[in-house]
Structures are given as structure tokens and as C-alpha cells.
Design a protein around this motif. Structure first.
Motif, PDB file in Angstrom:
ATOM      1  N   VAL A   1      58.133   2.879  48.459  1.00 28.25           N
ATOM      2  CA  VAL A   1      58.884   3.196  47.151  1.00 28.25           C
ATOM      3  C   VAL A   1      58.179   2.455  45.911  1.00 28.25           C
ATOM      4  CG1 VAL A   1      61.490   3.389  46.215  1.00 28.25           C
ATOM      5  CG2 VAL A   1      60.895   3.663  48.429  1.00 28.25           C
ATOM      6  N   THR A   2      57.770   3.163  44.966  1.00 24.14           N
ATOM      7  CA  THR A   2      57.200   2.595  43.795  1.00 24.14           C
ATOM      8  C   THR A   2      58.419   2.879  42.779  1.00 24.14           C
ATOM      9  OG1 THR A   2      55.164   3.661  44.724  1.00 24.14           O
ATOM     10  CG2 THR A   2      55.230   2.755  42.529  1.00 24.14           C
ATOM     11  N   MET A   3      58.860   1.484  42.073  1.00 26.68           N
ATOM     12  CA  MET A   3      59.827   1.494  41.059  1.00 26.68           C
ATOM     13  C   MET A   3      59.321   0.721  39.982  1.00 26.68           C
ATOM     14  SD  MET A   3      63.147   1.273  43.438  1.00 26.68           S
ATOM     15  CE  MET A   3      64.251   1.773  42.175  1.00 26.68           C
ATOM     16  N   VAL A   4      59.939   1.225  38.788  1.00 23.95           N
ATOM     17  CA  VAL A   4      59.605   0.038  37.587  1.00 23.95           C
ATOM     18  C   VAL A   4      60.990  -0.369  37.342  1.00 23.95           C
ATOM     19  CG1 VAL A   4      59.272   0.122  35.179  1.00 23.95           C
ATOM     20  CG2 VAL A   4      57.534   1.202  36.670  1.00 23.95           C
ATOM     21  N   ALA A   5      60.961  -1.583  37.190  1.00 28.10           N
ATOM     22  CA  ALA A   5      62.233  -2.561  36.507  1.00 28.10           C
ATOM     23  C   ALA A   5      62.165  -2.599  34.867  1.00 28.10           C
ATOM     24  CB  ALA A   5      62.655  -3.566  37.171  1.00 28.10           C
ATOM     25  N   ALA A   6      63.066  -2.154  34.064  1.00 30.15           N
ATOM     26  CA  ALA A   6      62.925  -2.206  32.758  1.00 30.15           C
ATOM     27  C   ALA A   6      64.247  -2.337  32.215  1.00 30.15           C
ATOM     28  CB  ALA A   6      62.024  -1.244  31.939  1.00 30.15           C
ATOM     29  N   ARG A   7      64.358  -3.089  30.917  1.00 26.15           N
ATOM     30  CA  ARG A   7      65.857  -3.273  30.365  1.00 26.15           C
ATOM     31  C   ARG A   7      66.175  -1.424  30.043  1.00 26.15           C
ATOM     32  NH1 ARG A   7      65.223  -8.286  26.533  1.00 26.15           N
ATOM     33  NH2 ARG A   7      63.198  -6.959  25.814  1.00 26.15           N
TER      34      ARG A   7
END
Ligand code: CUA
Length: 171
Positions: free
Chosen positions: A78-84
Motif C-alpha cells: 500500500v503506497t500512501m502520501v501523508a500531507a496536511r
């Protein structure tokens, strides 16, 4: 056996308490270790750097490539980006009892990820790829929370993890 603390302390009672405090400290440390082993807790150990300001230009973390992918051996990545202030993609669906590797990168500041009632938790430090290897034994809807203060919208930074029963996957 000669008491090794005799050279630094003459008082019997005091030496007894030195031993008691040492034994207590090691017992508590051992208990923590046992608890960690029993609950399958282990520190995230992946060290892999990335330029957080150029995530969208990388192959792996480009918007179109995020999400759940099946590997040749049947496990999932699972590839994810965390961003505000959110996780992308915002909803992740995985089957239960399947090896899942999360690879998460921050696009801006320090975030965290925590899935309550599971052992999935890590910091997401800008400049690094956070990796978690786990499997979810119990099907259900889980919250996917940011647990590091990242700004005014931190409270609303969460998304959904849906664990479906493995048999319902039809694979
Ligand atoms: Cu992201 Cu708190």
C-alpha cells in the motif's frame, strides 16, 4: 559470593535496597520486552530517504501510483502520501489475514499513522519513507489516524482502512 556493592557501600540495608531496585528495574524492562513480543510490537526499522518536496515527481509516490497493489507472492503493498491534512488515497481496502506492506511518505511536515486496535503505528518523517509490515486478522472498518501534531487541521487528519473478510475477495 561476595557482594560486588560492598566496595561502594558498607551498610547492609542500603546494599539490600540497591539489589531490590536493580532487580525491579530489570524485571520491568523484561516485562516490557515480553509484552512487546506477545503483542507483536516492533520498531519501524526501514531507513530510506526521499525528497519530500518532489514526491509527485517520483515514480512510486506519483498520484496515479498510490493505493493498493498486489505482489507476485500474493502479499499487498500500500503506497500512501501523508500531507496536511489527509492521507492519500483516503480509503484503503485490504483483505484480512494477508501480508500488507505500507509505504508512506510525507509531502510536508511530520505526521504519524496509527490504526487503533492493530499494531500498525509509525511516525511519518519528511525526507524518509515509513514502512510497516503487518496483517489484519479481524475484518472491519478502521480509522487511520494522524497521531503527530502537524498543524491546525491535525484533528481532522484521518482516513479509512477497510479490512474485508478474505473469502469475500474472491481471490
Ligand atoms: Cu498529520 Cu497530525
Amino acid at each position: 559470593m561476595r557482594d560486588p556493592f560492598r566496595s561502594i557501600c558498607d551498610d547492609d540495608l542500603e546494599r539490600r535496597w540497591i539489589w531490590i531496585s536493580l532487580i525491579l528495574a530489570f524485571a520491568m524492562g523484561g516485562l516490557l520486552g515480553l509484552y512487546a513480543v506477545a503483542s507483536n510490537i516492533h520498531p519501524p526499522s526501514n531507513v530510506e530517504t526521499i525528497d519530500s518536496s518532489r514526491l509527485h515527481l517520483t515514480e512510486e509516490f506519483a498520484e496515479d501510483n498510490l493505493g493498493v497493489k498486489e505482489n507476485d507472492d500474493g502479499s499487498l503493498t500500500v503506497t500512501m502520501v501523508a500531507a496536511r491534512y489527509g492521507f492519500f488515497p483516503p480509503v484503503i481496502e485490504v483483505p484480512s489475514n494477508t501480508a500488507v506492506k505500507f509505504r508512506i511518505a510525507s509531502a510536508d511536515v511530520l505526521h504519524g499513522m496509527h490504526v487503533p486496535f492493530t499494531n500498525a503505528a509509525t511516525m511519518i518523517v519528511p525526507g524518509y519513507i515509513s514502512e510497516i509490515n503487518t496483517r489484519f486478522p479481524t475484518a472491519g472498518k478502521y480509522s487511520f489516524l494522524c497521531n503527530e501534531y502537524c498543524g491546525l487541521g491535525h484533528d481532522s487528519m484521518w482516513s479509512r482502512l477497510i479490512v474485508v473478510p478474505q473469502s469475500a475477495q474472491g481471490k
